[in-house]
Design a protein around this motif. Sequence first.
Motif, PDB file in Angstrom:
ATOM      1  N   ARG A 285       0.819  -1.202   0.000  1.00  0.00           N
ATOM      2  CA  ARG A 285       0.000   0.000   0.000  1.00  0.00           C
ATOM      3  C   ARG A 285       0.860   1.261   0.000  1.00  0.00           C
ATOM      4  NH1 ARG A 285      -2.932   0.355   4.791  1.00  0.00           N
ATOM      5  NH2 ARG A 285      -4.528   1.640   3.785  1.00  0.00           N
ATOM      6  N   LEU A 286       2.156   1.138  -0.297  1.00  0.00           N
ATOM      7  CA  LEU A 286       3.046   2.290  -0.285  1.00  0.00           C
ATOM      8  C   LEU A 286       3.191   2.954  -1.650  1.00  0.00           C
ATOM      9  CD1 LEU A 286       5.889   1.021   2.088  1.00  0.00           C
ATOM     10  CD2 LEU A 286       3.995   2.553   2.612  1.00  0.00           C
ATOM     11  N   VAL A 287       2.624   2.390  -2.692  1.00  0.00           N
ATOM     12  CA  VAL A 287       2.672   3.002  -4.022  1.00  0.00           C
ATOM     13  C   VAL A 287       1.269   2.988  -4.615  1.00  0.00           C
ATOM     14  CG1 VAL A 287       5.073   2.285  -4.394  1.00  0.00           C
ATOM     15  CG2 VAL A 287       3.211   0.848  -5.223  1.00  0.00           C
ATOM     16  N   CYS A 292       2.337   1.059 -10.485  1.00  0.00           N
ATOM     17  CA  CYS A 292       2.140  -0.311 -10.968  1.00  0.00           C
ATOM     18  C   CYS A 292       2.092  -0.357 -12.492  1.00  0.00           C
ATOM     19  CB  CYS A 292       0.857  -0.888 -10.376  1.00  0.00           C
ATOM     20  SG  CYS A 292       0.958  -1.156  -8.601  1.00  0.00           S
ATOM     21  N   ALA A 293       1.469   0.654 -13.089  1.00  0.00           N
ATOM     22  CA  ALA A 293       1.445   0.722 -14.551  1.00  0.00           C
ATOM     23  C   ALA A 293       2.846   0.918 -15.102  1.00  0.00           C
ATOM     24  CB  ALA A 293       0.526   1.856 -14.997  1.00  0.00           C
ATOM     25  N   LEU A 315      11.150 -11.741 -14.846  1.00  0.00           N
ATOM     26  CA  LEU A 315      10.347 -10.555 -15.152  1.00  0.00           C
ATOM     27  C   LEU A 315       8.854 -10.872 -15.160  1.00  0.00           C
ATOM     28  CD1 LEU A 315      12.624  -9.104 -17.979  1.00  0.00           C
ATOM     29  CD2 LEU A 315      12.294  -8.133 -15.704  1.00  0.00           C
ATOM     30  N   ARG A 316       8.482 -11.968 -15.775  1.00  0.00           N
ATOM     31  CA  ARG A 316       7.065 -12.324 -15.850  1.00  0.00           C
ATOM     32  C   ARG A 316       6.518 -12.673 -14.459  1.00  0.00           C
ATOM     33  NH1 ARG A 316       8.787 -15.024 -20.832  1.00  0.00           N
ATOM     34  NH2 ARG A 316       7.930 -13.865 -22.612  1.00  0.00           N
ATOM     35  N   ALA A 317       7.313 -13.413 -13.699  1.00  0.00           N
ATOM     36  CA  ALA A 317       6.856 -13.820 -12.364  1.00  0.00           C
ATOM     37  C   ALA A 317       6.678 -12.613 -11.451  1.00  0.00           C
ATOM     38  CB  ALA A 317       7.859 -14.797 -11.751  1.00  0.00           C
ATOM     39  N   ALA A 318       7.541 -11.612 -11.603  1.00  0.00           N
ATOM     40  CA  ALA A 318       7.445 -10.425 -10.749  1.00  0.00           C
ATOM     41  C   ALA A 318       6.123  -9.701 -10.958  1.00  0.00           C
ATOM     42  CB  ALA A 318       8.618  -9.489 -11.025  1.00  0.00           C
ATOM     43  N   VAL A 319       5.751  -9.471 -12.213  1.00  0.00           N
ATOM     44  CA  VAL A 319       4.507  -8.758 -12.494  1.00  0.00           C
ATOM     45  C   VAL A 319       3.301  -9.610 -12.115  1.00  0.00           C
ATOM     46  CG1 VAL A 319       3.064  -7.820 -14.343  1.00  0.00           C
ATOM     47  CG2 VAL A 319       5.509  -7.261 -14.245  1.00  0.00           C
ATOM     48  N   ASP A 320       3.340 -10.894 -12.410  1.00  0.00           N
ATOM     49  CA  ASP A 320       2.217 -11.776 -12.051  1.00  0.00           C
ATOM     50  C   ASP A 320       2.007 -11.788 -10.541  1.00  0.00           C
ATOM     51  OD1 ASP A 320       1.940 -12.355 -14.714  1.00  0.00           O
ATOM     52  OD2 ASP A 320       2.922 -14.316 -14.617  1.00  0.00           O
ATOM     53  N   TRP A 321       3.097 -11.894  -9.805  1.00  0.00           N
ATOM     54  CA  TRP A 321       3.015 -11.919  -8.346  1.00  0.00           C
ATOM     55  C   TRP A 321       2.446 -10.608  -7.824  1.00  0.00           C
ATOM     56  CZ3 TRP A 321       4.597  -9.435  -3.997  1.00  0.00           C
ATOM     57  CH2 TRP A 321       4.657 -10.159  -2.798  1.00  0.00           C
ATOM     58  N   CYS A 322       2.947  -9.498  -8.379  1.00  0.00           N
ATOM     59  CA  CYS A 322       2.497  -8.168  -7.953  1.00  0.00           C
ATOM     60  C   CYS A 322       0.997  -8.012  -8.148  1.00  0.00           C
ATOM     61  CB  CYS A 322       3.261  -7.101  -8.732  1.00  0.00           C
ATOM     62  SG  CYS A 322       2.574  -5.456  -8.567  1.00  0.00           S
ATOM     63  N   GLU A 323       0.504  -8.376  -9.325  1.00  0.00           N
ATOM     64  CA  GLU A 323      -0.916  -8.193  -9.611  1.00  0.00           C
ATOM     65  C   GLU A 323      -1.790  -9.078  -8.736  1.00  0.00           C
ATOM     66  OE1 GLU A 323      -1.153  -8.833 -13.794  1.00  0.00           O
ATOM     67  OE2 GLU A 323      -0.543  -6.776 -14.287  1.00  0.00           O
ATOM     68  N   ALA A 324      -1.293 -10.278  -8.426  1.00  0.00           N
ATOM     69  CA  ALA A 324      -2.076 -11.193  -7.598  1.00  0.00           C
ATOM     70  C   ALA A 324      -2.181 -10.685  -6.163  1.00  0.00           C
ATOM     71  CB  ALA A 324      -1.446 -12.584  -7.619  1.00  0.00           C
ATOM     72  N   TYR A 325      -1.059 -10.202  -5.610  1.00  0.00           N
ATOM     73  CA  TYR A 325      -1.065  -9.820  -4.202  1.00  0.00           C
ATOM     74  C   TYR A 325      -1.512  -8.381  -3.975  1.00  0.00           C
ATOM     75  CZ  TYR A 325       0.970 -14.190  -2.743  1.00  0.00           C
ATOM     76  OH  TYR A 325       1.156 -15.528  -2.474  1.00  0.00           O
ATOM     77  N   ARG A 326      -1.429  -7.521  -4.988  1.00  0.00           N
ATOM     78  CA  ARG A 326      -1.904  -6.150  -4.810  1.00  0.00           C
ATOM     79  C   ARG A 326      -3.420  -6.124  -4.612  1.00  0.00           C
ATOM     80  NH1 ARG A 326      -0.290  -1.029  -5.073  1.00  0.00           N
ATOM     81  NH2 ARG A 326      -1.730   0.549  -5.843  1.00  0.00           N
ATOM     82  N   ARG A 327      -4.113  -7.016  -5.256  1.00  0.00           N
ATOM     83  CA  ARG A 327      -5.563  -7.052  -5.104  1.00  0.00           C
ATOM     84  C   ARG A 327      -5.964  -7.386  -3.668  1.00  0.00           C
ATOM     85  NH1 ARG A 327      -5.281  -9.488 -10.352  1.00  0.00           N
ATOM     86  NH2 ARG A 327      -5.245 -11.572  -9.432  1.00  0.00           N
TER      87      ARG A 327
END
Length: 341
Positions: A285-287, A292-293, A315-327
């Motif tokens: 919740r710090l950004v 994210c975009a 690279l792919r795993a980083a974005v996938d992980w981010c989108e899953a846990y940001r929600r």
Amino acid sequence: MSRALDPDTAAFLRAGDPLAAYQTISKVLISPKDGLLEIEVLGKTHFLEEGQYVLQDGSAVAISKLGLVQAFMVARQFLKGHLDGTLPRPDTDVLAMTAVILLFDPEYLTAANTRKRLLQAQISSGSDVRARLETEKRFVDSLLTSRLHRHTKSPTLWSHRRWLVHMFVLLGLPVDVLGDIRDVVFVAGERHPRNYYAWCHARFLMGLKRGISHPSISAAVQAWCFQHHTDISGWSFLSFLLHQESGTNIEVGCTTFTNVLNLASSLRLANESLWVFLRTLAASRLVGDEQCAQLRAVQAAILETVATPADQAVLRAAVDWCEAYRRRSGPPLADGQLRGK
């Protein structure tokens, strides 16, 4: 430093002068000095003259490995006699013998504990307490920051330093948290990458909360991480700082995130340590959504340039992980809102 001895080395040690080696090496370790020593142990490929055990140029000290082995044998014998009462020694001698022992073997717990007992006795007597603590701190920091692979990541030495800092705090003496992180933790982290014990000590220092300026420390840690961008321990500590509740807000998180993302973009970095930091911060919740975009855009740009499947997977795993846990983490903090408030 390996302690295994080949037959030629063993023969040399038997023919040498262990007491002379002990006296020379211990004198260098306990002599009064203002700054830290930078110690290096020389192997058999570096030939010294007969009877020479130390080379010194200012704070730089090179010690013969064979001489150190001889000195250790003497120091261990002296310490045993001191502890069992058969050969009691004055404090200065005990400091000398334990210094040699810890240089040879940083996990020699008896030597470290003996030094603690001497310090506690001096604290109880009330004589030169601050000077004695600072001298001990310089000795320990010299071992932790020198080019001695076992010492920079020694749990015994880091534990001893933590005890020293506790003594400073209990006696109301100042602790330079930023200086300790910069001059000890950073150097030990560089000497031994992914130095778990060094960065745990940094977390301990941050827990003292004695007039600490978080932004200045975060800036220093960020600069260190930029120079050592493959070191996951440094990035983990930076993330720890950003998530501390005292004074961290969305502006600080967004600024740090943007700086790191720009580094990755300009150098086309795809190493896992940096991208784990980015994905974790982006999912927090710090950004905001804008950052994210930006993460997705930079990831897509770097994907076009990296060739190895391993880097692409990171690279792919980083974005996938981010989108899953940001929600799951909910909306970002409002601008200026303190985390946890």
